[in-house]
Write a protein that holds these residues in place. Structure first.
Motif, PDB file in Angstrom:
ATOM      1  N   ASN A 285       0.794  -1.229   0.000  1.00 15.42           N
ATOM      2  CA  ASN A 285       0.000   0.000   0.000  1.00 15.42           C
ATOM      3  C   ASN A 285       0.829   1.283   0.000  1.00 15.42           C
ATOM      4  OD1 ASN A 285      -2.627   1.180  -0.073  1.00 15.42           O
ATOM      5  ND2 ASN A 285      -2.411   1.741   2.082  1.00 15.42           N
ATOM      6  N   HIS A 286       1.869   1.290  -0.824  1.00 10.61           N
ATOM      7  CA  HIS A 286       2.544   2.564  -1.069  1.00 10.61           C
ATOM      8  C   HIS A 286       2.582   2.759  -2.584  1.00 10.61           C
ATOM      9  CE1 HIS A 286       5.081   6.049  -0.700  1.00 10.61           C
ATOM     10  NE2 HIS A 286       4.975   5.982   0.616  1.00 10.61           N
ATOM     11  N   VAL A 287       1.485   3.281  -3.091  1.00 10.83           N
ATOM     12  CA  VAL A 287       1.290   3.371  -4.538  1.00 10.83           C
ATOM     13  C   VAL A 287       2.375   4.208  -5.191  1.00 10.83           C
ATOM     14  CG1 VAL A 287      -0.338   4.033  -6.357  1.00 10.83           C
ATOM     15  CG2 VAL A 287      -1.191   3.092  -4.206  1.00 10.83           C
ATOM     16  N   GLN A 288       2.880   5.218  -4.493  1.00 13.03           N
ATOM     17  CA  GLN A 288       3.888   6.097  -5.085  1.00 13.03           C
ATOM     18  C   GLN A 288       5.150   5.328  -5.452  1.00 13.03           C
ATOM     19  OE1 GLN A 288       4.690   9.575  -2.744  1.00 13.03           O
ATOM     20  NE2 GLN A 288       6.059  10.475  -4.256  1.00 13.03           N
ATOM     21  N   MET A 289       5.621   4.458  -4.555  1.00 19.68           N
ATOM     22  CA  MET A 289       6.824   3.679  -4.856  1.00 19.68           C
ATOM     23  C   MET A 289       6.572   2.697  -5.999  1.00 19.68           C
ATOM     24  SD  MET A 289       9.212   4.830  -2.906  1.00 19.68           S
ATOM     25  CE  MET A 289       8.458   6.453  -3.155  1.00 19.68           C
ATOM     26  N   THR A 290       5.419   2.047  -5.975  1.00 20.84           N
ATOM     27  CA  THR A 290       5.073   1.138  -7.066  1.00 20.84           C
ATOM     28  C   THR A 290       5.008   1.886  -8.392  1.00 20.84           C
ATOM     29  OG1 THR A 290       3.833  -0.326  -5.597  1.00 20.84           O
ATOM     30  CG2 THR A 290       3.294  -0.429  -7.940  1.00 20.84           C
ATOM     31  N   TYR A 291       4.429   3.075  -8.360  1.00 23.53           N
ATOM     32  CA  TYR A 291       4.303   3.886  -9.574  1.00 23.53           C
ATOM     33  C   TYR A 291       5.676   4.256 -10.121  1.00 23.53           C
ATOM     34  CZ  TYR A 291       3.368   7.990 -12.479  1.00 23.53           C
ATOM     35  OH  TYR A 291       3.329   8.888 -13.516  1.00 23.53           O
TER      36      TYR A 291
ATOM     37  N   LEU B 299      14.346  14.410 -11.940  1.00 27.68           N
ATOM     38  CA  LEU B 299      12.990  14.600 -11.417  1.00 27.68           C
ATOM     39  C   LEU B 299      12.997  14.898  -9.918  1.00 27.68           C
ATOM     40  CD1 LEU B 299      10.965  11.854 -13.334  1.00 27.68           C
ATOM     41  CD2 LEU B 299      10.769  14.337 -13.580  1.00 27.68           C
ATOM     42  N   ALA B 300      14.001  14.375  -9.201  1.00 24.90           N
ATOM     43  CA  ALA B 300      14.106  14.655  -7.768  1.00 24.90           C
ATOM     44  C   ALA B 300      14.375  16.120  -7.486  1.00 24.90           C
ATOM     45  CB  ALA B 300      15.205  13.791  -7.147  1.00 24.90           C
ATOM     46  N   LEU B 301      14.906  16.836  -8.478  1.00 26.55           N
ATOM     47  CA  LEU B 301      15.168  18.269  -8.307  1.00 26.55           C
ATOM     48  C   LEU B 301      13.878  19.069  -8.181  1.00 26.55           C
ATOM     49  CD1 LEU B 301      18.089  18.728 -10.859  1.00 26.55           C
ATOM     50  CD2 LEU B 301      18.254  18.517  -8.377  1.00 26.55           C
ATOM     51  N   GLY B 302      12.777  18.550  -8.700  1.00 26.35           N
ATOM     52  CA  GLY B 302      11.481  19.194  -8.538  1.00 26.35           C
ATOM     53  C   GLY B 302      11.464  20.632  -8.992  1.00 26.35           C
ATOM     54  N   ARG B 303      11.250  21.551  -8.052  1.00 24.92           N
ATOM     55  CA  ARG B 303      11.168  22.977  -8.388  1.00 24.92           C
ATOM     56  C   ARG B 303      12.488  23.528  -8.889  1.00 24.92           C
ATOM     57  NH1 ARG B 303      10.522  22.987  -2.612  1.00 24.92           N
ATOM     58  NH2 ARG B 303      12.495  23.443  -1.581  1.00 24.92           N
ATOM     59  N   ASN B 304      13.589  22.810  -8.638  1.00 27.80           N
ATOM     60  CA  ASN B 304      14.893  23.252  -9.115  1.00 27.80           C
ATOM     61  C   ASN B 304      15.167  22.825 -10.554  1.00 27.80           C
ATOM     62  OD1 ASN B 304      15.752  24.517  -6.627  1.00 27.80           O
ATOM     63  ND2 ASN B 304      15.869  22.453  -5.781  1.00 27.80           N
TER      64      ASN B 304
ATOM     65  N   VAL C  76       8.711  14.915  -4.417  1.00 26.35           N
ATOM     66  CA  VAL C  76       9.320  14.384  -5.645  1.00 26.35           C
ATOM     67  C   VAL C  76      10.729  13.860  -5.427  1.00 26.35           C
ATOM     68  CG1 VAL C  76       7.919  15.766  -7.218  1.00 26.35           C
ATOM     69  CG2 VAL C  76      10.031  16.726  -6.285  1.00 26.35           C
ATOM     70  N   GLU C  77      11.410  14.330  -4.381  1.00 24.78           N
ATOM     71  CA  GLU C  77      12.780  13.869  -4.171  1.00 24.78           C
ATOM     72  C   GLU C  77      12.837  12.372  -3.851  1.00 24.78           C
ATOM     73  OE1 GLU C  77      14.066  16.447  -1.046  1.00 24.78           O
ATOM     74  OE2 GLU C  77      13.426  15.085   0.551  1.00 24.78           O
ATOM     75  N   SER C  78      11.705  11.793  -3.445  1.00 28.91           N
ATOM     76  CA  SER C  78      11.712  10.363  -3.133  1.00 28.91           C
ATOM     77  C   SER C  78      11.859   9.494  -4.371  1.00 28.91           C
ATOM     78  CB  SER C  78      10.438   9.970  -2.372  1.00 28.91           C
ATOM     79  OG  SER C  78       9.282  10.179  -3.153  1.00 28.91           O
ATOM     80  N   ILE C  79      11.768  10.071  -5.562  1.00 23.00           N
ATOM     81  CA  ILE C  79      11.978   9.277  -6.783  1.00 23.00           C
ATOM     82  C   ILE C  79      13.444   8.852  -6.917  1.00 23.00           C
ATOM     83  CG2 ILE C  79      12.553  11.126  -8.421  1.00 23.00           C
ATOM     84  CD1 ILE C  79      10.657   9.758 -10.434  1.00 23.00           C
TER      85      ILE C  79
ATOM     86  N   VAL D 112      14.760   6.842  -5.207  1.00 23.68           N
ATOM     87  CA  VAL D 112      14.820   5.398  -4.952  1.00 23.68           C
ATOM     88  C   VAL D 112      15.159   4.643  -6.233  1.00 23.68           C
ATOM     89  CG1 VAL D 112      13.279   5.428  -2.957  1.00 23.68           C
ATOM     90  CG2 VAL D 112      12.319   5.161  -5.264  1.00 23.68           C
ATOM     91  N   ILE D 113      14.814   5.227  -7.378  1.00 21.43           N
ATOM     92  CA  ILE D 113      15.167   4.582  -8.645  1.00 21.43           C
ATOM     93  C   ILE D 113      16.687   4.555  -8.810  1.00 21.43           C
ATOM     94  CG2 ILE D 113      15.076   4.823 -11.161  1.00 21.43           C
ATOM     95  CD1 ILE D 113      12.233   5.788 -10.911  1.00 21.43           C
ATOM     96  N   ALA D 114      17.343   5.685  -8.548  1.00 21.80           N
ATOM     97  CA  ALA D 114      18.805   5.719  -8.640  1.00 21.80           C
ATOM     98  C   ALA D 114      19.429   4.770  -7.630  1.00 21.80           C
ATOM     99  CB  ALA D 114      19.318   7.139  -8.412  1.00 21.80           C
ATOM    100  N   GLU D 115      18.817   4.663  -6.455  1.00 17.46           N
ATOM    101  CA  GLU D 115      19.333   3.731  -5.448  1.00 17.46           C
ATOM    102  C   GLU D 115      19.243   2.284  -5.922  1.00 17.46           C
ATOM    103  OE1 GLU D 115      18.880   4.924  -1.007  1.00 17.46           O
ATOM    104  OE2 GLU D 115      17.002   5.448  -2.011  1.00 17.46           O
TER     105      GLU D 115
END
Length: 888
Positions: free
Chosen positions: A213-219, A413-418, A439-442, A444-447
């Motif tokens: 139930n963490h749709v954001q990580m799955t997405y 994408l983790a840079l978001g507003r930057n 958005v910085e939690s994306i 996890v892909i680089a990790e």
């Protein structure tokens, strides 16, 4: 083998023990079990002595979840055997529990897998074990030799972000991430020819991933999965093996469908709920900045609230590039970090007076990145970083490019507003991207991608013939570039950004304004300012010292890795020796950094863990002395906190996906109480209609609100409006005790004309449960009753004397029912039919997945060619080892 020579089914069954024996004798299989043992030891060792001793983490987010879920938990304990309520009044005057504590009857068919997958280790060692085991499975599916796969598993599991989210209590995010690598491993296996086995494994782990139930990580990892599928499609075109790719893709599609259907109750109700929540339901109110902020999901500012800084991305290599963490867990509490804790701080602070020291200690965090703060950096390790760069040069094939592209995409994408232009592109054109914040939690892909490519590079260079001759240039470039990045931090840390952050300036300006308003002279105001040269000098010196120290640290690990690699490629050490050396460097590098953010000090003893994390204060005791069954509390100092929901039904609360209309009410009225703004009569009217019987003032004084309108009341008039703006504006004018305002779409339910309230008309609540309310009403002429309960567009069912009645929305957020004259019993139940409708589908999907897995396993054991193929693989492996030994 001819058709006549093929063994019969009976012979195949008799051969199963032999087949299993042949499987176990494979190096990859017994190596897997060796790796599992090592992983278990590491997982226990990292949390020693706390996990074995039963010490616990009182994680912040877990405490929040416990607080807002307490009402439902208490109800189930008091009513054993009852169906779990899908509604709670513990926060925001009432909301569904679909995103608070989702649990459905079909979950019991597979929720046991997570317990099994944790190998029975004490918490949180079991979580770390799950994370590493998943990566091990995936790398083995990719045909990586077991000892390299073990190194990759350690690198992935000990990546700093995962340790940090354990400390923060983001457990379901962690578990979701733990199931992602084995899901991808199943996909890889399917495309490598084991289409049924791979699809079954991918479906199984995807089911568990979605259930977490963490749709954001799955997405986010759907991007990676799509990249993997494209890679194998390119490979299929090159090899002209279209049929195998198509077969695997179809099998995976079926497995994905079953995994989704197995979680259909959660997914469907979350999707439907999102339409009315901040995640997907836009406010219907108009505002001047709608053109800039409005998206198909959350507002842009909210999406990018937590964005990585530009140079902060180098925390992948240098953990303290921005000071590390702004707070860390200490015995169940998040303790802010202070520059005064650093080595050499006392000497550097010798020039500060007592007042300046207090300012630095209270407000100057070690972290100096983006204003929002962080629990720690995303650090993949200096060794992994440099091996990843090496992989970009020496690894071949479309998979390399997929891993590289996904790494860069996640960093950008983790840079978001930057990097707003890219963020806007994804918000506007990529489906569902706008539904998620932080958005910085994306990253996890680089990790994920960086350790995978790093391990592929390590295996390739240590098993290649004459590796120095082939890869010397790539080695020098990758190690030289990484060393240069570290050397810049060693000698010129200012290149990576100023030591005074925007957050420091914001804090300084806020304190200065408060002091000025209090009448302090300029000399005092300037003393407590980041512009004070003494403070600015100290802060700059200490923060740059952290950058310099960690730059040297990373440089040392890079040089040690270079030395180990050169020993191997020049034939001075064997490949397995190089793997051991580099594996140890990776483990030591990550282990020591992780301990900065989660260590023995973070844990509570069993006695402290068992104590009440939400102790009653004097205000709580006075409120709970009220024996009325249903009323609400407006706690101004803790309006946005979760803790009060443990004891009371709150006007405020904490949840990232509250109902959009309720957020509108907060923005227009309730926030005036919390922000120190001028409070109007209309603001108090809103509190009254929400049944805020108790009010805790800004100075923590408890007041009884005599004007609270109670659980329900009859009104004498209903005013109809044409849109949300007019409906909200009407709340500034009406007296909710007498008049209600509704959108004209509800006129057919409430009636064009409303009988005015007559003397003696009453309605009151007779029984309360979170998702079941009962009222008794008496009226001379009938009329419209307003309930101090939040309106939700589906799921709530009402009856009058057992006969169905329609519910309308009034006063922007409340429910109303037209009640006939006389005495009546009104019941309201939250009974979403979508729950029962989807549970049956989910159960069927789970069973089909289990059948698919069983068929795949039996197929492997009964296949007449299995034993022969296994023997051939063993012979090939031995020959390869002999060849490698001869080549040094």
């Amino acid at each position: 083998m001819s058709k006549d020579e093929r063994p019969s089914v009976a012979e195949n069954l008799r051969n199963i023990p032999q087949t299993i024996k042949e499987y176990v004798s494979r190096p990859q299989v017994w190596g897997f079990f060796v790796s599992i043992a090592v992983i278990a030891l590491l997982a226990v060792a990292f949390f020693h002595p706390d996990a074995p001793a039963g010490n616990q983490l009182r994680q912040h987010d877990m405490q929040q979840g416990a607080a807002i879920g307490q009402e439902v938990k208490a109800f189930l304990e008091a009513n054993p055997g009852s169906e779990e309520p899908r509604w709670t009044n513990a926060l925001f005057s009432g909301m569904p529990t679909f995103q608070i504590s989702p649990s459905y009857p079909s979950d019991s068919l597979f929720s046991w897998i997570t317990t099994l997958y944790g190998a029975g280790l004490p918490s949180p060692s079991n979580l770390l074990f799950m994370m590493m085991t998943g990566m091990l499975i995936m790398l083995l599916a990719m045909k990586v030799r077991w000892y390299y796969a073990l190194i990759g598993a350690v690198a992935w599991g000990f990546s700093s972000y995962f340790i940090i989210i354990i400390g923060a209590g983001h457990i379901w995010k962690f578990v979701t991430l733990a199931y992602i690598p084995p899901t991808i491993g199943g996909i890889v296996m399917a495309y490598r020819g084991r289409w049924l086995t791979g699809a079954a494994l991918a479906g199984l782990f995807a089911m568990m991933q979605i259930q977490s139930n963490h749709v954001q990580m799955t997405y986010y990892f759907l991007f990676v999965i799509l990249a993997v599928i494209i890679c194998y499609a390119i490979d299929a075109v090159r090899r002209r093996k279209y049929a195998r790719w198509t077969k695997a893709t179809c099998a995976l599609a079926v497995a994905a469908l079953l995994a989704v259907c197995a979680n259909l109750p959660s997914l469907y109700n979350t999707y439907e709920y999102s339409k009315a929540s901040m995640r997907g339901g836009h406010t219907e109110l108009t505002s001047p900045d709608d053109g800039q902020q409005k998206t198909s999901g959350l507002d842009r500012d909210y999406i990018t609230q937590y964005s990585y800084g530009r140079s902060e991305s180098l925390s992948l290599l240098i953990p303290n590039i921005k000071g590390g963490a702004s707070a860390r867990p200490v015995q169940g509490n998040m303790q802010p970090t202070s520059l005064l804790e650093l080595d050499g701080a006392q000497e550097a602070a010798a020039g500060l007076n007592q007042e300046e020291l207090q300012y630095v200690g209270a407000y100057m965090s070690q972290y100096f990145g983006e204003p929002e703060g962080t629990n720690g950096p995303v650090y993949v390790g200096a060794v992994i970083f440099v091996l990843f760069l090496l992989g970009c040069f020496i690894v071949r094939g479309p998979l390399k490019w997929a891993l590289l592209v996904m790494t860069l995409l996640s960093v950008f994408l983790a840079l978001g507003r930057n990097m707003q232009w890219l963020t806007d592109l994804f918000i506007d054109y990529v489906p569902m991207y706008s539904k998620f914040r932080t958005v910085e939690s994306i990253l996890v892909i680089a990790e994920f991608t960086m350790p995978v490519l790093a391990i592929l590079a390590l295996q390739k260079i240590l098993t290649a013939r004459k590796p120095f001759e082939r890869y010397a240039k790539a080695i020098y470039i990758s190690f030289g570039a990484t060393a240069l990045l570290c050397l810049i931090g060693c000698f010129f840390p200012a290149v990576y950004g100023p030591a005074i952050s925007d957050g420091d300036i914001q804090i300084s300006n806020m304190i200065g304004a408060q002091l000025q308003n209090a009448g302090y002279p300029y000399e005092i105001v300037s003393m407590f300012s980041i512009q004070n040269p003494a403070i600015a000098g100290f802060v700059t010196e200490m923060r740059y010292s952290m950058v310099t120290a960690d730059s040297w640290r990373s440089l040392i690990f890079v040089l040690l890795t270079f030395g180990a690699l050169m020993l191997c490629v020049k034939g001075k050490a064997k490949a397995w020796q190089g793997a051991v050396m580099i594996g140890l460097l990776i483990a030591v590098d990550l282990y020591t950094v992780d301990k900065r953010y989660l260590n023995h000090d973070s844990f509570c003893t069993p006695e402290l863990s068992a104590s009440n994390p939400f102790p009653l204060n004097d205000n709580d005791r006075q409120i709970l002395a009220d024996t009325a069954m249903n009323y609400r509390v407006m706690d101004i100092p803790r309006f946005y906190a979760a803790e009060p929901s443990f004891h009371h039904k709150m006007i405020g609360g904490y949840h990232a996906a509250k109902l959009t209309r309720y957020q509108d009410l907060i923005d227009r009225h309730l926030s005036h109480f919390t922000q120190g703004a001028e409070v109007s009569a209309a603001d108090f009217n809103v509190l009254n209609m929400l049944n805020a019987k108790y009010l805790i003032t800004a100075d923590n004084q408890l007041m009884i609100n005599p004007d609270a309108l109670g659980n329900a009341w009859f009104v004498s008039d209903v005013r109809y409006t044409g849109n949300a703006d007019l409906e909200m504006a009407a709340l500034d004018e009406i007296d909710p005790a007498v008049t209600a305002v509704a959108d004209k779409q509800f006129a057919s339910i409430l009636g064009e004309k409303v009988a005015p309230k007559a003397p003696g008309d009453t309605i009151f609540e007779t029984s309360y449960a979170p998702a079941a309310l009962t009222y008794s009403a008496r009226s001379r002429n009938g009329g419209v009753a307003v309930f101090s309960e939040v309106y939700f567009p589906w799921g709530w069912e009402a009856t009058i004397d057992g006969k169905p009645a329609d519910i309308a929305r009034v006063n922007y957020v409340l429910r109303a029912i037209r009640i006939p004259a006389g005495e009546h019993k009104i019941e309201m139940r939250f009974n979403p039919r979508s729950v029962s409708a989807t549970v049956g589908i989910a159960r069927t999907a789970v069973i089909l997945l289990y059948v698919m897995l069983a068929v795949a396993l039996l197929g492997l054991l009964l296949c007449p060619r299995t034993v022969g193929r296994l023997k051939q693989e063993i012979v090939t492996t031995k020959n390869n080892k002999s060849s490698s030994a001869k080549n040094g």
